[in-house]
Scaffold this motif. Structure first.
Motif, short mmCIF file in Angstrom:
data_model
loop_
_atom_site.label_atom_id
_atom_site.label_comp_id
_atom_site.label_asym_id
_atom_site.label_seq_id
_atom_site.Cartn_x
_atom_site.Cartn_y
_atom_site.Cartn_z
N SER A 1 -6.52 4.02 3.10
CA SER A 1 -6.11 2.59 3.13
C SER A 1 -4.81 2.35 3.95
CB SER A 1 -6.06 2.22 1.61
OG SER A 1 -4.88 2.53 1.01
N VAL B 1 -8.96 0.69 -0.76
CA VAL B 1 -8.06 0.46 -1.86
C VAL B 1 -8.96 -0.04 -3.04
CG1 VAL B 1 -6.40 -1.16 -2.92
CG2 VAL B 1 -6.08 -0.50 -0.50
N LEU C 1 0.86 -1.30 -0.02
CA LEU C 1 -0.02 -0.12 0.00
C LEU C 1 0.99 1.01 -0.06
CD1 LEU C 1 -2.81 -1.11 2.39
CD2 LEU C 1 -2.79 -0.67 0.02
N ALA D 1 -1.75 -2.06 -6.45
CA ALA D 1 -2.84 -1.54 -5.41
C ALA D 1 -3.93 -2.60 -5.63
CB ALA D 1 -3.67 -0.20 -5.71
N MET E 1 -6.48 6.20 -1.17
CA MET E 1 -5.42 5.31 -0.87
C MET E 1 -4.53 5.78 0.30
SD MET E 1 -5.30 3.39 -3.21
CE MET E 1 -3.61 2.79 -2.91
#
Length: 155
Positions: A69, A107, A19, A134, A66
Motif C-alpha cells: 500500500s 490497506v 500509511l 491504517a 501494508m
C-alpha cells in the motif's frame, strides 16, 4: 484549478504519511505490559525487550499488504506528478487513480486480516493508533483515487 491540484496533492501526501506511520510504528496492538507491531513484539516488564514478530502466515500477509500500500501510494504520487506535466489537455488521471485505489484495497485487506487474526485481542489488549491510522488511510485513499478519476487536466 491550481487550488484543486494543490488540494489533491496535499491530500495525497497526508495519505502517504498516514500509511508510512501505520506501517512502521510499534502500536498496532497495545496493552499495559506489551505492544505489538507488524514487525516487533515488545514487553515492558523489568525493562524494554523487543523480539521480532511471529512468523505466522497472517502477519506476513499483513506486512506485505501494508508495504504494498505504501509503495502503490508512492508510485501513484510519482505518476500524478509525471502526468501533471505530460498529460494532454482534457485528459484524466486514470493511471494514478488505479494505483491509488489499489493502495486503498491493500490497506483494507491488511487491516481486515489483522482484525480477524490478532491473537492478543482476548488478553485485554486494545488496538493501537497505528491500526486506527491504517483504517483512516483506507477511505481517504479510496476517495483520493476516485477524485483522480474525475479530475481532468486543464490549462
Amino acid at each position: 484549478m491550481l487550488l484543486i491540484l494543490l488540494g489533491v496533492l496535499v491530500l495525497h501526501l497526508i495519505i502517504l504519511i498516514l500509511l508510512l506511520i501505520s506501517t512502521s510504528v510499534n502500536a498496532w496492538t497495545v496493552s499495559s505490559q506489551r505492544t505489538l507491531d507488524l514487525w516487533y513484539s515488545c514487553l515492558y516488564g523489568g525493562g524494554y525487550h523487543c523480539s521480532p514478530a511471529s512468523n505466522e502466515d497472517w502477519i506476513q500477509a499483513v506486512q506485505a499488504l501494508m508495504v504494498l500500500s505504501v509503495l502503490f501510494c508512492l508510485l501513484s504520487l510519482i505518476f500524478f506528478l509525471c502526468q501533471l506535466f505530460t498529460l494532454v489537455k482534457g485528459g484524466r488521471f486514470y493511471f494514478t487513480a488505479v494505483f491509488q485505489i489499489f493502495a486503498s484495497l491493500f490497506v483494507m485487506c491488511g487491516a481486515i486480516i489483522y482484525t480477524v487474526m490478532s491473537p492478543d485481542r482476548e488478553a485485554g489488549a486494545e488496538f493501537g493508533y497505528a491500526y486506527i491510522l491504517a483504517w483512516v488511510a483506507f477511505p481517504l485513499c479510496l476517495v483520493s483515487g476516485l477524485i483522480y478519476i474525475v479530475l481532468r487536466k486543464r490549462e
